[in-house]
Motif scaffolding. Structure first.
Motif, PDB file in Angstrom:
ATOM      1  N   PRO A 293      -1.895   7.996  -7.145  1.00  0.00           N
ATOM      2  CA  PRO A 293      -2.683   6.810  -6.750  1.00  0.00           C
ATOM      3  C   PRO A 293      -3.022   6.838  -5.268  1.00  0.00           C
ATOM      4  O   PRO A 293      -2.324   7.436  -4.453  1.00  0.00           O
ATOM      5  N   SER A 294      -4.113   6.181  -4.951  1.00  0.00           N
ATOM      6  CA  SER A 294      -4.569   6.121  -3.558  1.00  0.00           C
ATOM      7  C   SER A 294      -4.738   4.659  -3.160  1.00  0.00           C
ATOM      8  O   SER A 294      -5.431   3.895  -3.837  1.00  0.00           O
ATOM      9  N   LEU A 295      -4.089   4.259  -2.061  1.00  0.00           N
ATOM     10  CA  LEU A 295      -4.193   2.877  -1.593  1.00  0.00           C
ATOM     11  C   LEU A 295      -5.431   2.656  -0.724  1.00  0.00           C
ATOM     12  O   LEU A 295      -5.892   1.532  -0.593  1.00  0.00           O
ATOM     13  N   VAL A 296      -5.954   3.727  -0.157  1.00  0.00           N
ATOM     14  CA  VAL A 296      -7.104   3.591   0.747  1.00  0.00           C
ATOM     15  C   VAL A 296      -8.390   3.832  -0.032  1.00  0.00           C
ATOM     16  O   VAL A 296      -8.604   4.923  -0.559  1.00  0.00           O
ATOM     17  N   PRO A 297      -9.254   2.829  -0.156  1.00  0.00           N
ATOM     18  CA  PRO A 297     -10.523   3.018  -0.871  1.00  0.00           C
ATOM     19  C   PRO A 297     -11.415   4.029  -0.144  1.00  0.00           C
ATOM     20  O   PRO A 297     -11.477   4.057   1.081  1.00  0.00           O
TER      21      PRO A 297
ATOM     22  N   PRO B 237       3.065  -4.449  -4.426  1.00  0.00           N
ATOM     23  CA  PRO B 237       2.083  -5.014  -5.376  1.00  0.00           C
ATOM     24  C   PRO B 237       0.904  -5.691  -4.696  1.00  0.00           C
ATOM     25  O   PRO B 237      -0.239  -5.589  -5.164  1.00  0.00           O
ATOM     26  N   PHE B 238       1.162  -6.384  -3.580  1.00  0.00           N
ATOM     27  CA  PHE B 238       0.059  -7.030  -2.868  1.00  0.00           C
ATOM     28  C   PHE B 238      -0.905  -5.992  -2.294  1.00  0.00           C
ATOM     29  O   PHE B 238      -2.137  -6.147  -2.389  1.00  0.00           O
ATOM     30  N   LEU B 239      -0.365  -4.933  -1.680  1.00  0.00           N
ATOM     31  CA  LEU B 239      -1.230  -3.889  -1.133  1.00  0.00           C
ATOM     32  C   LEU B 239      -2.029  -3.198  -2.232  1.00  0.00           C
ATOM     33  O   LEU B 239      -3.201  -2.841  -2.029  1.00  0.00           O
ATOM     34  N   TRP B 240      -1.422  -3.033  -3.398  1.00  0.00           N
ATOM     35  CA  TRP B 240      -2.136  -2.399  -4.513  1.00  0.00           C
ATOM     36  C   TRP B 240      -3.283  -3.294  -4.983  1.00  0.00           C
ATOM     37  O   TRP B 240      -4.390  -2.804  -5.251  1.00  0.00           O
ATOM     38  N   GLN B 241      -3.049  -4.598  -5.078  1.00  0.00           N
ATOM     39  CA  GLN B 241      -4.108  -5.525  -5.478  1.00  0.00           C
ATOM     40  C   GLN B 241      -5.220  -5.551  -4.435  1.00  0.00           C
ATOM     41  O   GLN B 241      -6.404  -5.583  -4.784  1.00  0.00           O
ATOM     42  N   LEU B 242      -4.839  -5.558  -3.158  1.00  0.00           N
ATOM     43  CA  LEU B 242      -5.848  -5.550  -2.098  1.00  0.00           C
ATOM     44  C   LEU B 242      -6.686  -4.284  -2.159  1.00  0.00           C
ATOM     45  O   LEU B 242      -7.919  -4.330  -2.027  1.00  0.00           O
TER      46      LEU B 242
END
Length: 273
Positions: A44-48, A23-28
């Motif tokens: 979903p993609s975690l890297v913008p 959850p923290f990585l997703w918010q970041l």
């Protein structure tokens, strides 16, 4: 150990890691995504794709987030000082100083942990109002300035120290204050760090009590301010995520600085049967 047990153990550890850190990585990741990126895309993609800090600037433009953070920092820092000093003094008295009613005092601290905070909030609010401390940061700080759990942690840490060292200092003429400051306290630095972390986290994350006590926006803490951000801009999850990261970052920095003492202190203050 069979190979399948090793694999199973690591799979369980990875699952726990995903549940706690995910959850923290997703918010970041959400806080760093620009307006042109779809935060609800599948998969979903975690890297913008194009990381930006505009969301953090947007939070500061909408609400006075740094003023709220300063108020929270004042309350949390003072809470750390009062808990460290008060819990250390009370814990040393309960563990080392013989006085009438010591066992009864210990029972009172244990029973205080069993009382739900919500059940005494009305009484606390009436007390703050009678003292004319409502709508002040002192009113936010005062009920949590010394926690019963912190006192018990310090008491157990002091009780685990060898009595022979203090007895030698007593023979040399050291009084109770000297034995506390020069012998006992330096030996429980780890537990003191645990108390500091717990006190900072409790004051920084507290939402309900500041919401009850404070009515002037200039005195709001960060948790209350971010709640207004979420209510006003519920559709813009990027700003909400940026505000969340701003609120969590001080906790991460503090734990990173004190983690060496924290893990040592957990053993010092462990409850012994």
């Amino acid at each position: 150990m069979p190979a399948w047990q090793v694999v199973l153990r690591y799979l369980l550890l990875l699952a726990v890691l995903a549940l706690t850190v995910g959850p923290f990585l997703w918010q970041l990741s959400t806080s760093l995504k620009g307006a042109g990126e779809d935060i609800y895309r599948y998969p979903p993609s975690l890297v913008p794709r194009h990381a930006t800090l505009d969301n953090y600037a947007g939070v500061a433009d909408i609400i006075p987030v740094w003023d709220f953070a300063l108020n929270s920092l004042k309350v949390a820092t003072t809470n750390v000082l009062t808990n460290c000093v008060g819990a250390a003094l009370a814990g040393y008295a309960l563990a080392r100083l013989p006085f009438r009613g010591r066992k009864s005092a210990l029972v009172v601290f244990i029973m205080a942990m069993l009382v739900p905070v919500e059940s005494i909030m009305i009484a606390q609010f009436v007390t703050m109002r009678d003292l004319q401390l409502n709508n002040t940061l002192i009113g936010v700080l005062l009920p949590g300035c010394i926690g019963a759990m912190n006192v018990l942690l310090m008491r157990n840490a002091f009780a685990a120290l060898p009595y022979e060292v203090e007895e030698a200092a007593y023979v040399d003429g050291a009084n109770a204050w000297q034995r506390f400051a020069r012998i006992a306290l330096p030996s429980v630095k780890g537990t003191l760090a645990v108390v500091a972390i717990f006190a900072f986290m409790g004051a920084w994350d507290d939402f309900l009590w500041p919401l009850i006590v404070l009515s002037d926006q200039s005195k709001f803490t960060l948790t209350i301010g971010l709640n207004f951000l979420h209510g006003t801009f519920a559709n813009n999850q990027r700003l909400v995520a940026a505000g969340t990261i701003i609120a969590v970052l001080p906790l991460i920095v503090m734990f990173a600085c004190l983690q060496r003492f924290f893990f040592r202190g957990v053993g010092e203050g462990a409850v012994k049967g």
